[in-house]
Design an enzyme around this catalytic site. Structure first.
Site, PDB file in Angstrom:
ATOM      1  N   SER A 671      70.252  -3.049  24.044  1.00 29.96           N
ATOM      2  CA  SER A 671      70.922  -3.858  25.041  1.00 29.96           C
ATOM      3  C   SER A 671      72.473  -4.106  24.487  1.00 29.96           C
ATOM      4  CB  SER A 671      70.183  -5.234  25.148  1.00 29.96           C
ATOM      5  OG  SER A 671      70.591  -5.769  26.420  1.00 29.96           O
ATOM      6  N   ASP A 762      64.676  -0.344  34.413  1.00 27.64           N
ATOM      7  CA  ASP A 762      65.674  -1.617  33.855  1.00 27.64           C
ATOM      8  C   ASP A 762      66.519  -1.965  35.012  1.00 27.64           C
ATOM      9  OD1 ASP A 762      67.318  -3.234  32.659  1.00 27.64           O
ATOM     10  OD2 ASP A 762      67.845  -1.685  30.830  1.00 27.64           O
ATOM     11  N   HIS A 794      63.759  -3.337  30.911  1.00 29.81           N
ATOM     12  CA  HIS A 794      64.777  -3.579  29.634  1.00 29.81           C
ATOM     13  C   HIS A 794      64.298  -3.741  28.658  1.00 29.81           C
ATOM     14  CE1 HIS A 794      68.742  -4.264  28.503  1.00 29.81           C
ATOM     15  NE2 HIS A 794      68.581  -5.433  28.250  1.00 29.81           N
TER      16      HIS A 794
END
Length: 818
Positions: A671, A762, A794
């Site tokens: 991320s 995601d 995610h």
């Protein structure tokens, strides 16, 4: 953008590397036997055909593997499998024994089930008894009991009943089970026409028994709204509820959802079930624009009706993603519980309309969540993330508040909100950095009724705190000299059952008790059968150690706040005995968020990489949780520069201390950690031998139009101005700035071999973001590998995804960091 547990981000979570023999000849393709030259073209003699039939077929290797890599896969996958089999302790409860001597404890355990691709859940119980010298003894049940198909469970306040909820599959009803100590007392099937699945996500989730244990309040999906019906003649005005082969259901109007991990989930609504009759009713008066969660029963009195307190999130227009995002405005509301029984309809009619209205209890504050009442019912406590809401940061330093609950609920609208723990802007050296809690224990109170026990983050560690809600006194009650992570699980009278772990120590049950004289807490270790590992894993972990490094801020400027000028931290994991003249390769591990934190707790993935023969540097750069609000707020507006420089400074610090060699460094992040990873290999291309990016943010200009949290892009790029600049229609100027702040703006300089791990579902960082960057690397000839996990989101936390991800990361790093 981040993930739980331990606030590992969802924008996203020493030994000599073993050498392996070269591939055996049997792994190579078998040569094809040619027909004799005398045979006609296109034909093979019978003898040749017979001889060929005896030969073993050519071995086909999986895509992307060569024989040497296959050996590595086999070795690493076995080690990772041993680590994946280690259980984790999720929750715990304690109950008083029937004879009044000692107590009983019940632990909820989970374990990865790779074949089923789920977490296997089980319960293990123990009898707890204390000796005369404050010693404690846990007598464990011989085996755990598997809880197949259980979505959640909750004991009643007295511990005499246990609620078990099984959520539906393929349109089947929700199942509620009420268990006593000896048998199943009641079982209720709640059809989809009443409500959908019960929320058990830890955020909207709220299940609460009333005081006399006759009713349960809970949060579930509202029923599926009616869809338009069509047949050969067109639209059917009356519709059809039954299956009819001559008609079909249309899709109807699209409805906003709460983003990442909530795809397909309907609005959370509060329901109450009567556990005697099985009757279910929704709580009335809650606006359609309000999503409800975290419900608890208010104190009951003989003279007033029963009320519920819950958290509400308003969403009249766009529902921005809420997972991991504490910056969504929310408040506490009070609503009247519905009537049950034969007189319910008559009594309902007699109630004035205004008595059914929902009251906002916390109008004076922009964020209020996780309500909990004191044992005497006189005080309502709650957490607030108003710094997140007011600034725009998706997570920030929290505060703790109290409302003195009035006997007359008419006075609630004027009830004063008292701040018990304020936001800490800049902690004193070694001092309390502020509250980073996120939730309460189910029963968090000591027997004095005024002291609450909670977990929080303190730098790179998790700690246990106590707060006296009368005086406001705060005390760190987990050992102050321990760098390990400590987490309270449940209270046992005035004692605490906790779990402690570190990057090199498996989770261990701890029992805390106060000294007879004074306020000091003592902690003893409890032998437990819950956390076991193989002898190989035990040996590997025992040969590792960790410490927490203080990293000085480089280039301190005059415009930096005091908090932003203080050192940040990095967790360093290495072998206990150093080889003379030889340093292990270093893996730099970066959390997401960016406002999250990597904790000094056990992680099987950290343990896996360390066991392969690497040192690790787990960097909590400025902007991380646990270091005060000034340090956290110093990053927005400077992403891609300040955080990148902090990581490079941490690497330089490790090299200067003799912990790492400058030419054998790999980097991994997910991320926002993937944002940093791809920035680092672009801005410092000579420094990294290999990289791994998990659902990385690579191009903010394309992400802003596709993510479930576009406001994140504005806030992190523009800082405090970003909240006001946010729009769903980014201007050309905004897009240009987003691109300049993105890793893709440095892609021409990248030459580091990089593996990408991407979840196809995601919604936070859509897969196109990482794929675009990876394709651009391939286009310029950089060694690149892309893995897409079709069913994951995610966090990449589905057991098989997590397992396969880190096998490939381990093999990739071995290939390029020998």
């Amino acid at each position: 953008m981040r993930s739980e547990p331990h606030r590992f981000p969802p924008l996203l979570p020493t030994i000599l590397i073993p050498t392996f023999p070269t591939a055996h000849s049997s792994l190579l393709p078998t040569p094809t036997k040619l027909a004799p030259s005398s045979a006609p073209i296109g034909r093979v003699s019978a003898a040749a055909r017979m001889e060929g039939s005896k030969a073993a077929p050519a071995k086909t290797l999986p895509l992307g593997l060569d024989p040497t890599m296959e050996e590595e896969y086999a070795s690493q996958s076995k080690l990772l499998g041993e680590l994946a089999s280690i259980s984790s302790i999720d929750k715990a409860w304690t109950f008083k024994s029937e004879n009044g001597i000692g107590s009983q404890a019940m632990f909820a355990i989970s374990q990865a089930n790779l074949l089923a691709n789920k977490r296997r859940k089980s319960i293990l119980s123990a009898n707890v008894s204390k000796g005369s010298n404050s010693s404690v003894c846990f007598q464990w049940a011989p085996f755990p009991v598997e809880m197949t198909g259980v979505a959640t469970m909750l004991p009643s306040p007295s511990g005499s009943k246990l609620l078990v909820v099984r959520n539906p599959e393929s349109g089947s009803p929700v199942q509620f089970e009420i268990w006593s100590q000896s048998h199943l007392e009641k079982e209720f099937q709640i059809p989809q026409s009443v409500h959908g699945s019960v929320y058990t996500d830890g955020w909207f989730e709220g299940i609460s028994w009333n005081s006399d244990e006759t009713h349960i309040a809970y949060v579930a999906e509202e029923p599926t709204p009616a869809k338009p019906t069509f047949d050969g003649q067109g639209y059917k005005k009356c519709g059809s509820e039954e299956k009819d082969c001559g008609s079909w259901k249309g899709v109807g109007e699209w409805e906003e959802e709460w983003g990442e991990t909530y795809a397909g989930k309907r609005r959370p609504v509060i329901f109450i079930i009567d556990i005697n009759s099985g009757e279910v009713q929704p709580v009335k008066g809650i606006s359609k624009h309000l999503s409800a969660g975290q419900v608890v029963w208010a104190p009951s009195t003989e003279t007033s009706p029963q009320y519920l307190v819950f958290v509400g999130w308003s969403s009249e227009t766009r529902k921005l993603g809420i997972k991991y995002c504490y910056n969504r405005p929310c408040g506490l509301y009070a609503a009247r519980a519905p009537f049950f029984g034969s007189d319910a309809k008559r009594e309902q009619k007699e109630i004035a309309e205004e008595d059914l209205s929902v009251l906002n209890v916390t109008q004076g504050i922009s964020s209020a969540f996780f309500p909990v009442f004191s044992p005497d019912g006189k005080h309502l406590l709650f957490l607030s993330a108003r710094n997140s809401v007011d600034s725009g940061a998706h997570s920030a330093t929290e505060s703790l508040h109290r409302i003195d609950w009035p006997a007359n609920l008419q006075a609630l609208s004027s009830a004063k909100i008292v701040e018990m723990i304020s936001v800490v802007q800049c902690p004193e050296d070694g001092g309390f950095p502020g509250l980073y809690n996120g939730s309460f224990l189910r029963k968090p109170w000591l027997s004095d009724g005024t002291t609450i026990v909670l977990n929080s983050v303190w730098g790179s560690s998790e700690v246990i705190l106590s707060v006296n809600i009368s005086s406001g006194d705060l005390t760190r009650i987990s050992p102050s000299d321990s760098n390990a992570a400590w987490r309270a699980l449940t209270l046992n009278d005035d004692n605490i059952i906790a779990v402690s772990s570190s990057p090199v120590d498996l989770p261990e049950i701890k029992y805390g008790y106060k000294e007879v004289q004074g306020d000091a807490w003592n902690w003893s270790s409890v032998r437990s059968p819950m956390i076991k590992c193989s002898e190989r894993v035990k040996s590997l972990l025992s040969s590792r150690e960790f410490n927490i490094l203080k990293i000085p801020v480089k280039d301190v400027s005059a415009n930096l706040t005091k908090g932003a000028s203080k050192p940040y931290e990095a967790i360093h994991v290495s072998r206990t005995s150093k080889k003379y003249g030889q340093l292990d390769p270093l893996i730099v591990f970066l959390h997401g968020g960016p406002h999250a934190v990597s904790l000094s707790s056990f992680s099987k993935n950290i343990a896996f990489l360390a066991s392969l023969g690497y040192s690790l540097l787990i960097v909590n750069y400025r902007g991380s949780l646990g270091f005060g609000e000034e340090a956290l707020q110093s990053l927005p507006g400077k992403i891609g520069t300040q955080d990148v420089n902090d990581v490079l400074a941490a690497i330089d610090h490790a090299i200067d201390k003799g912990f790492a060699s400058p030419n054998r460094i790999a980097v991994i992040g997910g991320s926002h950690g993937g944002f940093l990873t791809t920035h680092l290999i672009g801005q410092a291309p000579e420094r990294f031998a290999a990289a791994a990016a998990r659902n990385p943010v690579c191009n903010l200009a394309s992400m802003v139009g596709t993510t479930d949290i576009p406001d994140w892009c504005y806030f992190e790029v523009y800082g405090s101005e970003g909240k006001d600049k946010f729009t769903e229609a980014a201007s050309a100027a905004d897009l240009a700035i987003f691109h300049s702040k993105s890793p893709i703006s440095h892609i021409s300089k990248v030459k580091t071999p990089t593996i990408f791990l991407i979840g196809a579902q995601d919604l936070r960082v859509p897969q196109s973001n990482g794929i675009q960057y990876a394709r651009a690397l391939k286009e310029k000839g950089v060694e690149t590998k892309i893995m897409i996990f079709p069913n994951d989101v995610h966090g990449l936390e589905i057991p098989r995804t997590d397992y396969e991800s880190f096998i490939n990361i381990g093999v990739w790093f071995k290939k390029y960091c020998k």
